[in-house]
Design a protein around this motif. Structure first.
Motif, PDB file in Angstrom:
ATOM      1  N   PRO B 114      38.737  32.622  38.979  1.00 37.41           N
ATOM      2  CA  PRO B 114      39.493  31.612  38.219  1.00 37.41           C
ATOM      3  C   PRO B 114      38.756  31.143  36.970  1.00 37.41           C
ATOM      4  CG  PRO B 114      39.475  31.092  40.580  1.00 37.41           C
ATOM      5  CD  PRO B 114      38.508  32.222  40.380  1.00 37.41           C
ATOM      6  N   LEU B 115      37.425  31.030  37.060  1.00 35.02           N
ATOM      7  CA  LEU B 115      36.670  30.551  35.895  1.00 35.02           C
ATOM      8  C   LEU B 115      36.760  31.518  34.721  1.00 35.02           C
ATOM      9  CD1 LEU B 115      33.478  29.028  37.573  1.00 35.02           C
ATOM     10  CD2 LEU B 115      35.479  27.848  36.617  1.00 35.02           C
ATOM     11  N   ASP B 116      36.937  32.816  35.009  1.00 36.24           N
ATOM     12  CA  ASP B 116      37.092  33.796  33.931  1.00 36.24           C
ATOM     13  C   ASP B 116      38.556  34.041  33.598  1.00 36.24           C
ATOM     14  OD1 ASP B 116      34.265  34.300  33.898  1.00 36.24           O
ATOM     15  OD2 ASP B 116      34.534  35.519  35.697  1.00 36.24           O
ATOM     16  N   PRO B 120      45.942  36.010  40.219  1.00 38.16           N
ATOM     17  CA  PRO B 120      46.786  37.016  40.882  1.00 38.16           C
ATOM     18  C   PRO B 120      47.549  37.902  39.883  1.00 38.16           C
ATOM     19  CG  PRO B 120      47.026  34.884  41.944  1.00 38.16           C
ATOM     20  CD  PRO B 120      46.193  34.645  40.738  1.00 38.16           C
ATOM     21  N   ASP B 121      47.997  37.338  38.758  1.00 40.51           N
ATOM     22  CA  ASP B 121      48.748  38.120  37.776  1.00 40.51           C
ATOM     23  C   ASP B 121      47.886  39.232  37.188  1.00 40.51           C
ATOM     24  OD1 ASP B 121      50.879  36.528  38.184  1.00 40.51           O
ATOM     25  OD2 ASP B 121      50.814  35.501  36.236  1.00 40.51           O
ATOM     26  N   GLU B 122      46.652  38.885  36.833  1.00 39.18           N
ATOM     27  CA  GLU B 122      45.759  39.860  36.208  1.00 39.18           C
ATOM     28  C   GLU B 122      45.438  41.006  37.175  1.00 39.18           C
ATOM     29  OE1 GLU B 122      45.469  36.579  35.793  1.00 39.18           O
ATOM     30  OE2 GLU B 122      46.078  36.686  33.673  1.00 39.18           O
ATOM     31  N   GLU B 149      33.389  36.915  45.420  1.00 43.08           N
ATOM     32  CA  GLU B 149      34.694  37.172  44.806  1.00 43.08           C
ATOM     33  C   GLU B 149      35.490  38.191  45.614  1.00 43.08           C
ATOM     34  OE1 GLU B 149      31.921  37.356  43.034  1.00 43.08           O
ATOM     35  OE2 GLU B 149      32.098  35.859  41.425  1.00 43.08           O
ATOM     36  N   GLY B 150      34.792  39.220  46.121  1.00 46.89           N
ATOM     37  CA  GLY B 150      35.466  40.252  46.901  1.00 46.89           C
ATOM     38  C   GLY B 150      36.086  39.686  48.166  1.00 46.89           C
ATOM     39  N   GLU B 151      35.349  38.792  48.852  1.00 44.39           N
ATOM     40  CA  GLU B 151      35.865  38.178  50.077  1.00 44.39           C
ATOM     41  C   GLU B 151      37.054  37.271  49.761  1.00 44.39           C
ATOM     42  OE1 GLU B 151      35.116  38.885  53.053  1.00 44.39           O
ATOM     43  OE2 GLU B 151      33.222  39.957  52.871  1.00 44.39           O
TER      44      GLU B 151
END
Ligand SMILES: [Zn+2]
Ligand SMILES: [Zn+2]
Lengths: 199, 199
Positions: B114-116, B120-122, B149-151
């Motif tokens: 989210p910070l970058d 979900p859309d991306e 991030e993967g988890e």
């Protein structure tokens, strides 16, 4: 299967870049395709143009887009009478930034390295000798790196200059021994020029 | 003065490559002009073609030169009924090399961050949901990196799958925690597949 052929080609082609192995070529390819296709297109165009349009100055061997580089094409630079011998175009850029030198350059595009097959021919030393024979050279300033190869190359060129009765000097060891010329700050480089010794 | 304009352009363009700063861009440019102009020309051509011709598979988002990638175009892969969700095309290549998996993939081209601004859309999660709604999916195998991030991404996708009544599994922690999937050897990856747990 791994990647589509165009992507495999791209990854393989990126490996011509120095220090780029399989992993970083892959990372580069992905980044070009993901982040910045415009930047990738621009790189493709400028690379094609550069490989096509950049040549070596017929006088000093530095990079140029015409027959003579800007410095060799400047009559005041020739009038000065000094020629500074360096290994690479980056060294020219570094010395120009100091503003300490008003003469011409001769760019060896390397240093003597017999084991790598780099001899006097590869460094264009016949052309340098020719410059000394046909134009007025008051002094040849040897500004190769203070490394083993740089010193050996400087001594080799000093002998050619002495055969042509041209005064030779070596930039002073203000430049850190074993270091690379292009990494030196402008002030140190300036001192090295002022403190040069006649050989 | 420093370098001819074409060379300045080339150095600037090379900086679009990841991890390439001013110094390495310069070293790369020199190496392309000195060592290997043919390699440079080839790189320019393949880069232009790749940027132009490589697209994302309309089904799985992996790289492809046609509308569907080779895997999605293979009916036996769809018949298998399993979809393996990974972060990058390299992960697909790594898993394909193990020979452990015969289904289709879904390539997120990233992980939730989210910070970058990566949501979900991306990651194309609407398209993944659509796949589950319109084709027969027996199992969704979440093979994102075992990192934070993967988890998080795996858990997010697991919920979507449960809404579609699709069985979900996560590859086993045979893969070293905190590591990157594409660095894992084939044997470990194979174990991770066999030991996957239903979520
Ligand atoms: Zn020149
Ligand atoms: Zn596909």
């Amino acid at each position: 299967m791994s990647f589509p052929p165009l992507l495999e080609d791209l990854i393989r082609s990126l490996k011509v870049l120095p220090g780029v192995g399989a992993k970083s070529a892959q990372r580069m390819a992905f980044s070009l395709l993901e982040g910045d296709r415009l930047g990738g297109q621009k790189l493709a165009k400028t690379l094609a143009k550069a490989v096509d349009g950049i040549q070596h100055c017929t006088s000093c061997r530095n990079y140029t887009q015409s027959e003579l580089c800007d410095i060799c094409a400047n009559p005041r630079r020739e009038l000065n009478g000094e020629i500074c011998v360096v290994a690479t175009p980056s060294d020219v850029a570094a010395i120009e930034q100091t503003g300490h030198f008003q003469g011409r350059y001769f760019v060896l595009m390397g240093l003597l390295s017999p084991l790598d097959g780099i001899g006097p021919d590869e460094l264009g030393l016949d052309r340098l000798a020719n410059l000394m024979a046909t134009t007025e050279v008051k002094e040849l300033i040897l500004a190769t790196n203070p490394t083993v190869e740089g010193e050996a190359t400087a001594h080799y060129i000093a002998e050619i200059a002495q055969q042509h009765n041209v005064r030779v000097s070596r930039i002073a060891q203000g430049v850190p021994v074993g270091g690379e010329l292009e990494m030196v700050d402008g002030k140190t480089l300036g001192h090295a020029f002022s403190g040069r010794k006649t050989l």
